[in-house]
Design an enzyme around this catalytic site. Structure first.
Site, PDB file in Angstrom:
ATOM      1  N   ASP A  99     -25.356 -20.909 -14.067  1.00  0.00           N
ATOM      2  CA  ASP A  99     -25.721 -22.204 -13.510  1.00  0.00           C
ATOM      3  C   ASP A  99     -27.200 -22.484 -13.780  1.00  0.00           C
ATOM      4  OD1 ASP A  99     -25.471 -24.583 -12.126  1.00  0.00           O
ATOM      5  OD2 ASP A  99     -24.419 -23.664 -10.433  1.00  0.00           O
ATOM      6  N   GLU A 128     -30.570 -25.419 -17.463  1.00  0.00           N
ATOM      7  CA  GLU A 128     -31.429 -26.423 -18.131  1.00  0.00           C
ATOM      8  C   GLU A 128     -32.930 -26.130 -17.997  1.00  0.00           C
ATOM      9  OE1 GLU A 128     -30.094 -27.530 -14.251  1.00  0.00           O
ATOM     10  OE2 GLU A 128     -28.860 -27.309 -16.020  1.00  0.00           O
ATOM     11  N   ASP A 143     -23.240 -31.563 -12.471  1.00  0.00           N
ATOM     12  CA  ASP A 143     -22.800 -31.922 -11.123  1.00  0.00           C
ATOM     13  C   ASP A 143     -22.597 -33.433 -11.005  1.00  0.00           C
ATOM     14  OD1 ASP A 143     -23.062 -29.247 -10.597  1.00  0.00           O
ATOM     15  OD2 ASP A 143     -25.014 -29.432  -9.629  1.00  0.00           O
TER      16      ASP A 143
END
Length: 825
Positions: free
Chosen positions: A400, A403, A473
């Site tokens: 997760d 980025e 998300d």
């Protein structure tokens, strides 16, 4: 400009203006100085050319993070005439204009492809955290009606990326690759990792990056979209295979709070007889935020981690687990990385040490992002991951925030030092390096378990590291669902075939009102959205249900015999029926540079109606997928009404007071069938000719799905998990109307023995004129392979509506023992 170079710069300007232009031939191309710019043109292959531009006197030493290809030893010619230096390979002609410095590209047959815009090369002095360097940009001239695709996962709902500006800095829901490909059969990769603006307008098509010691890009000519994808992978890396089990159905939630709860979900699916291959354990199994990403089970809800993993495996399921690119201050990883100056300092998630939302900044979490550009830091990351989680037998990684999360942004945050310079300089390649660290280390440790990484961000070249990128998300909405089709297709067209999204959208709070019990079973608005999203998810490389606010497990949507439950179960069962097709397609992706999700322009380039089609796509070579992307039974938007009665106050309600919706009603959805072939309705076997729009009758349990004439589709057995049954009794569906072929691929389903040739293939070939099916000789072998089997051959026909039944009565049952068989119909 760097100190000491200015005088040299002026001298070079005078020198260039006072003598004839000349060039130096190099091993792979040429080097020339034009208008005070040093231009290097290098052939990497006959189809791929690299262009490097720099200022005189500057030393350019750059090792690409994305490119793994080395220049081949190939023959090319160089000539100079009328102010043009021409380099010609077997495939490409590259011209350098010695008056303007512009580089242009054409096919060796003379067709013009792309031209740099004259005078558009720009170097602007820039101070990058104390390092004197440049901002760089280059513009190109495209044909007015030229469609281009790529740039990454963009949530803008567009297929062609013309006439827009995209600010490219990795974030939660937008993933960027500085690459596009054209309808004309070429691709362009801008090899820069700093914040970059892509701009396309009447003035030109431009990449402009904040930091660049040089301009560095690659031009490739593949002749068509598949060819460009192949060249991009040749340049930046091939796609390894995922295990068969990754192509089953995956259930997740934000989050399961105990190991018993997680295992209980798998047990419930088994009890219901609904197929499931994987469960995902999301965050905070490590405990509080000060131990963020500790890679160990410190949460009291997980008292026996080994039993946790073993219990999932005993249920014939697989477990992947959440790991992050950051660490809390009480973790040993944080302390070791901090001591070695391998942590960056900017606001990331979570910001507070408390779980409550919004974050309480009186109790800062202290969580910091690590430096994955540093090979020693990647070693440390894997050491803890291996000892804490991989040693338990966990099957894959949910990486997760790759980025990574960057909150409360300040420009000086980019001044953070990494192993390769400022964070600004390498910003967009963060996910590439983060995923690389896990992939390469696991490959060194084990060849028995294929690396599988689910991650939230991607960059050019990441396809070589066993990662499937999800689109972040997203908010739960019909518009979000619609955006996923062009987002996934454009990502595929950058060369990375592995894309998925949170089925149902991640943030579903808009549907979780006081009249809803927090599940989803009684909210018709979300029920309809979720069903249509899961039907789309059948035809993505990973079928994965996940989100917050509303629970997504099938048993929260009712029970067997009810429309919504049955629609979800049907979608999951269809996915499993298609596993032989999907796994064989995955082999085509690895061996032949194919793609799972295929924009219509890839297979029907002559049909202009498909050039900008953002609502349909091919899945593999055979299936035309046209998901229902608009609400048919409920309003698309949740409107402000009396929450006690729902959106249609005054209309019929259930006994619990919820709006009453008849999901058994028959609706319709428009479908465009691409020209150049005939199509079969998968559900009815009705035949249509391409080049027209039709209206498809739908129900909540039916989504438009068509099969191209000439297709050969293997249908797998009804199973509870991907490897439950061998493929010894496959149904083989033949869709007449054109010649066709299909290669059935099989191996050990996991491990890397396939890289050593340990696998088998069986080629099926249909001759439509002679109505003959040839099942070729089985090539190759692997331990445990079938030596005898039956193929049940079915010719698709309208009176055999086989779509809803997994196995139809065969036209011919063929015993097969590995030798060629010819069947005449």
């Amino acid at each position: 400009m760097k100190p000491g170079n200015y005088l040299l710069f002026l001298v070079l300007i005078l020198a260039v203006s006072c003598k004839p232009q000349s060039y130096e031939k190099t091993a792979s191309g040429i080097k020339a100085t034009i208008d005070s710019t040093v231009v290097q043109i290098q052939f990497y292959t006959p189809e791929i050319v690299r262009v490097i531009k720099s200022l005189p006197g500057e030393t350019v030493e750059k090792k690409s993070l994305s490119v793994v290809k080395e220049p081949e030893n190939l023959s090319f010619s160089v000539s100079e005439s009328d102010s043009i230096i021409s380099l010609v390979s077997e495939v490409l002609a590259v011209n350098l204009n010695t008056k303007t410095g512009a580089v242009s590209y054409g096919a060796a047959n003379g067709n013009a492809l792309l031209t740099e815009k004259e005078g558009s090369t720009a170097f602007t002095p820039f101070n990058d955290a104390g390092n004197e360097t440049y901002s760089v940009k280059q513009s190109f001239s495209l044909d007015p009606d030229e469609a281009i695709y790529g740039l990454g996962i963009l949530q803008n709902g567009k297929m062609s990326q013309r006439n827009q500006k995209v600010h490219m800095v990795q974030n939660n829901t937008w993933d960027f690759s500085t690459f596009f490909q054209s309808m004309k059969g070429y691709g362009l990769f801008w090899d820069n990792y700093s914040p970059t603006d892509f701009t396309d307008n009447e003035a030109g098509t431009e990449f402009a990056s904040v930091v660049g010691d040089c301009i560095d890009y690659y031009f490739m000519y593949g002749k068509n979209a598949d060819g460009v994808v192949a060249e991009m992978r040749n340049l930046t890396g091939k796609v390894p295979m995922f295990p068969l089990w990754t192509y089953g159905f995956w259930q997740s939630r934000e989050r399961y709070k105990t190991q018993d709860e997680t295992v209980g979900v798998v047990e419930k699916y088994r009890e219901l007889g609904v197929p499931l291959d994987g469960i995902i354990q999301d965050w905070q199994y490590w405990g509080d935020n000060y131990h963020w990403n500790g890679m160990s089970f410190l949460n009291p809800g997980f008292p026996n981690p080994q039993k946790f993993v073993d219990d999932v495996h005993k249920l014939n399921a697989h477990l992947i687990i959440s790991i992050w690119s950051s660490f809390g201050p009480e973790t040993p990883q944080y302390k070791e990385l901090k001591e070695k100056n391998m942590l960056m300092d900017f606001q990331t998630w979570p910001q507070s040490g408390k779980e409550a939302w919004p974050p309480d900044m009186n109790y800062p979490s202290g969580v910091r992002v690590y430096d994955p550009f540093n090979p020693e830091a990647r070693d440390i990351y894997w050491q803890y991951l291996n000892n804490g989680l991989f040693s338990l037998g966990i099957d894959g990684w949910w990486m997760d925030s790759t980025e990574p999360d960057h909150l409360d942004f300040k420009p000086e945050d980019f001044d953070n030092k990494t192993y390769l310079g400022s964070f600004r300089k390498v910003r967009n390649a963060f996910p590439l390096e983060a995923v690389k660290g896990v992939y390469e280390h696991q490959r060194k440790v084990s060849s028995d378990k294929r690396v599988f990484i689910l991650t939230r961000s991607g960059f050019a070249g990441q396809q070589r590291y066993g990662s499937n990128v999800w689109s972040g998300d997203l908010g739960s909405s019909w518009n979000s669902l619609r955006n996923q089709i062009p987002a996934g297709l454009n990502f595929t067209l950058t060369g990375n075939p592995n894309f998925n999204s949170d089925i149902g959208g991640f943030f579903a709070g808009v549907y979780n009102k006081s009249w809803n019990d927090g599940t989803a079973s009684k909210n018709p608005l979300f029920q309809e959205l979720y069903v249509r999203w899961i039907q789309y998810g059948v035809f993505t490389p990973m079928m994965r249900s996940h989100g917050t606010d509303l629970k997504r497990e099938i048993y929260y949507f009712g029970k067997q015999g009810e429309p919504i439950y049955d629609a979800i179960a049907s979608a999951i069962n269809l996915r499993y029926a298609l596993l032989p097709y999907i796994y064989s397609t995955s082999w085509n992706v690895t061996s032949d540079n194919s793609s799972f999700m295929r924009a219509l322009v890839m297979d029907f380039p002559d049909d202009k109606k498909g050039w900008n089609m953002d609502s349909e796509y091919m899945f593999g070579q055979s299936f035309l997928v046209a998901p229902v992307l608009n609400a048919q039974y409920t309003p698309e938007k949740v409107v402000k009404v009396d929450e006690a009665s729902g959106w249609n106050k005054g209309n019929a309600k259930t006994k619990d007071g919820y709006p009453l919706v008849d999901f058994t009603e028959v609706k319709s959805s428009p479908v465009y069938l691409p020209a150049g072939t005939a199509w079969y309705d998968f559900w009815t076997n009705e035949k249509f000719y391409g080049g027209q729009e039709i209206s498809k009758e739908t129900t909540i349990n039916t989504t438009p799905l068509y099969v191209k004439a000439g297709s050969i589709i293997p249908i797998g057995p009804k199973v509870q998990y991907a490897t439950e049954k061998k493929w010894d009794n496959l149904e083989i569906r033949i869709y007449e109307g054109a010649d066709g072929e299909f290669t059935l691929y099989e191996d050990e389903n996991d491990n890397y023995n396939y890289e050593k040739g340990v696998y088998s293939t069986i080629r099926f070939k249909w001759n439509d004129a002679e109505k003959t099916l040839t099942i070729g000789k089985c090539n190759g072998e692997f331990p445990g392979m079938l030596t005898n089997r039956t193929f049940n051959i079915v010719l698709a026909a309208k009176d055999k509506a086989a779509g809803k039944e997994i196995v139809s009565d065969p036209d011919k049952a063929v015993a097969y023992s590995g030798d060629e068989v010819v069947i005449k119909f």
